[in-house]
Structures are given as C-alpha cells and as structure tokens.
Write a protein that holds these residues in place. Structure first.
Motif, PDB file in Angstrom:
ATOM      1  N   VAL A   1      11.182 -16.357-105.880  1.00  0.00           N
ATOM      2  CA  VAL A   1      12.073 -17.196-105.077  1.00  0.00           C
ATOM      3  C   VAL A   1      12.137 -18.600-105.677  1.00  0.00           C
ATOM      4  CG1 VAL A   1      12.453 -18.219-102.801  1.00  0.00           C
ATOM      5  CG2 VAL A   1      11.615 -15.869-102.991  1.00  0.00           C
ATOM      6  N   ARG A   2      10.995 -19.111-106.104  1.00  0.00           N
ATOM      7  CA  ARG A   2      10.948 -20.439-106.717  1.00  0.00           C
ATOM      8  C   ARG A   2      11.789 -20.478-107.991  1.00  0.00           C
ATOM      9  NH1 ARG A   2       5.591 -23.985-107.386  1.00  0.00           N
ATOM     10  NH2 ARG A   2       5.063 -22.632-105.652  1.00  0.00           N
TER      11      ARG A   2
ATOM     12  N   PRO B   1      17.417 -23.502-110.532  1.00  0.00           N
ATOM     13  CA  PRO B   1      18.705 -23.942-111.110  1.00  0.00           C
ATOM     14  C   PRO B   1      19.734 -24.319-110.053  1.00  0.00           C
ATOM     15  CG  PRO B   1      18.428 -21.570-111.359  1.00  0.00           C
ATOM     16  CD  PRO B   1      17.118 -22.107-110.886  1.00  0.00           C
ATOM     17  N   LEU B   2      19.717 -23.640-108.907  1.00  0.00           N
ATOM     18  CA  LEU B   2      20.681 -23.945-107.846  1.00  0.00           C
ATOM     19  C   LEU B   2      20.466 -25.357-107.301  1.00  0.00           C
ATOM     20  CD1 LEU B   2      22.888 -23.120-105.837  1.00  0.00           C
ATOM     21  CD2 LEU B   2      21.077 -22.152-104.395  1.00  0.00           C
ATOM     22  N   LEU B   3      19.231 -25.686-106.979  1.00  0.00           N
ATOM     23  CA  LEU B   3      18.948 -27.009-106.415  1.00  0.00           C
ATOM     24  C   LEU B   3      19.121 -28.110-107.458  1.00  0.00           C
ATOM     25  CD1 LEU B   3      15.885 -26.063-104.194  1.00  0.00           C
ATOM     26  CD2 LEU B   3      18.218 -26.521-103.466  1.00  0.00           C
ATOM     27  N   SER B   4      18.821 -27.810-108.712  1.00  0.00           N
ATOM     28  CA  SER B   4      19.052 -28.791-109.775  1.00  0.00           C
ATOM     29  C   SER B   4      20.542 -29.086-109.929  1.00  0.00           C
ATOM     30  CB  SER B   4      18.487 -28.279-111.108  1.00  0.00           C
ATOM     31  OG  SER B   4      17.090 -28.117-111.023  1.00  0.00           O
TER      32      SER B   4
ATOM     33  N   LEU C   1      18.868 -31.224 -98.636  1.00  0.00           N
ATOM     34  CA  LEU C   1      18.150 -29.980 -98.905  1.00  0.00           C
ATOM     35  C   LEU C   1      17.220 -30.050-100.122  1.00  0.00           C
ATOM     36  CD1 LEU C   1      17.653 -26.987 -98.210  1.00  0.00           C
ATOM     37  CD2 LEU C   1      19.653 -26.425 -99.614  1.00  0.00           C
ATOM     38  N   PRO C   2      17.677 -30.492-101.309  1.00  0.00           N
ATOM     39  CA  PRO C   2      16.758 -30.512-102.462  1.00  0.00           C
ATOM     40  C   PRO C   2      15.564 -31.443-102.263  1.00  0.00           C
ATOM     41  CG  PRO C   2      19.042 -30.762-103.174  1.00  0.00           C
ATOM     42  CD  PRO C   2      19.031 -30.932-101.694  1.00  0.00           C
TER      43      PRO C   2
END
Length: 259
Positions: free
Chosen positions: A94-95, A100-103, A136-137
């Motif tokens: 999950v990590r 890449p999505l949160l970045s 969120l990030p």
C-alpha cells in the motif's frame, strides 16, 4: 516585596504581540506613503470595512458557506490520511502504491487542479475537493512517520503479552502519531484555507468568500478586498486553534488523562 518575574509563556505572548504591532505599523506607514486607498488601504480602514461587512447578512452567508466547505474538505482528508497511513504502516505494498500518487498531488499546481476539476465537479463542491487534496499528503506523511517511529521494543512486548490490537493502538501507536498529527494540522490548515478560497475565486460558488473577493476586485473595492483577507486570516487561525484543541482532547482521552 519581591519583583515578580514574567513567565516564559507570557514573554512569548508579549513578543508575538509586539511583532504583530510592528507589522501593523509598517502597514500603516506604507499606506500613508502611498496615499492612495485603491492601491493600499490602512489597517484602520480594513478593520472598519470588516466591521461594516459584519453588519450585513450576506457576510455571514459567505463565511459559513466557505467555512463549512473548507472544514468538510479538511475533515475528509484528515480521516482518510490517518486511515491510509495506518494501512501503509501495516502493508508495505500500500505504501509503495500510494507514494507516486501523493507525490503527484503535491507537485501539481493548485490552479491546474482547479481548472481540471471543474470539468467533473460542480463549482459548489470544488473548494471541498481542493482543500481535501491539499491536506491529504501532509496528514498522510506525518502520521505515517509517527507510526513508523513507534518503539519496536514496546511492540515486541505487546506481542509477547498478546496485547489486543486496540490496546496496541492506544498504548503505542497513538502516542507516537499524535504529535506529528498536530504538526500536520498546523502545517496544512493555512494551506487548506488558501487553496479553498483560491478555488472559490475561480469557480465562483454562491455564498462564498472567494466570490466576494472576486466581486470586490471587479469593482476595485480595495478596502473590501483587504477586509475579506483579514476575515480569512482570522478564520484560519481560529479553526487551527479549534482543531488542535480537539485533537489534544482526543489524545488525552485515549491516554486515560483528564481533559
């Protein structure tokens, strides 16, 4: 009689007050030097305009509209950020998938997200979505860092004594995560307000501070622009204090302390 010494906390408050007064003085001197209210109003004029706006019903409709939407976006991102951080701590895949999505979310400019989101989201809900994405990030990364810093010796002891999962969360993970969650709140709430209001300026939803700012700009009502900006700052600071108090109360409750 003994001279009473000022406590460090009182000294800190006095220093903060002095710093605020210093910048207000600079603002006042700048306004006097420019001597054109359409370019730079004085702090007195901005406060007077804010007080005048507070006497109008439309002011409270805009404030409560923006406050509710931005608070909803913040609450959703805080809940999901904590949940995703917990899943990332428990499951390494999950990590890896979320990284890449949160970045990408962090690197994408707010204006680009707003313009793209307007294709799929109604203007009324846009500020909720933008506030959600901005927070969120920050919440995720801080809470994950806190969970990762949990003492491995305590975790090993919990496994040996077969402490239930809820007990491990309350006794080990929560004390590690809460300080960094508070840091995330302090870092993200100001950004949440700025991004949410910027989305409202572009989307122009009814009963919003962003729409009021845009209207003031169109009519060159500089005192109103400064007054609304001052209202945004006060609301942001007030919301931060409220959320920090709420999280601190939850932390104390989980640790079995009296609030």
């Amino acid at each position: 009689m003994k001279a009473t010494s000022t406590s460090p906390k009182a000294k800190d408050k006095l220093l903060r007050l002095g710093a605020v007064l210093f910048w207000l003085l600079i603002w006042q001197l700048g306004s006097m030097a420019v001597d054109q209210e359409i370019l730079l109003v004085s702090p007195v004029s901005a406060c007077a305009t804010l007080i005048r706006l507070m006497g109008e019903g439309s002011f409270y409709q805009a404030v409560f509209g923006s406050f509710g939407r931005i608070l909803a976006g913040f609450a959703l991102s805080a809940l999901l950020g904590v949940l995703l951080a917990a899943l990332s701590c428990a499951f390494f895949p999950v990590r890896v998938l979320l990284r890449p999505l949160l970045s990408t979310i962090k690197a994408t400019p707010v204006a680009s997200i707003v313009i793209l989101a307007l294709i799929w989201i109604r203007s009324t809900n846009l500020s909720i979505f933008i506030s959600f994405l901005m927070v969120l990030p920050i919440v995720y990364e801080n809470v994950l860092r806190g969970l990762d810093s949990a003492d491995p010796k305590l975790l090993e002891m919990a496994r040996v004594f077969r402490l239930p999962f809820a007990g491990r969360v309350r006794a080990i993970y929560a004390p590690s995560a809460f300080p960094l969650l508070l840091t995330a709140v302090r870092l993200s709430l100001g950004m949440c307000w700025k991004a949410g209001i910027a989305a409202e300026v572009i989307a122009q939803p009814r009963n919003s501070i962003g729409s009021a700012l845009q209207q003031a700009k169109l009519f060159f009502a500089t005192p109103e622009m400064f007054a609304w900006t001052l209202a945004i700052i006060l609301l942001s600071v007030g919301l931060e204090k409220l959320v920090v108090l709420l999280i601190t109360a939850i932390q104390r409750r989980m640790e079995g302390e009296k609030c």
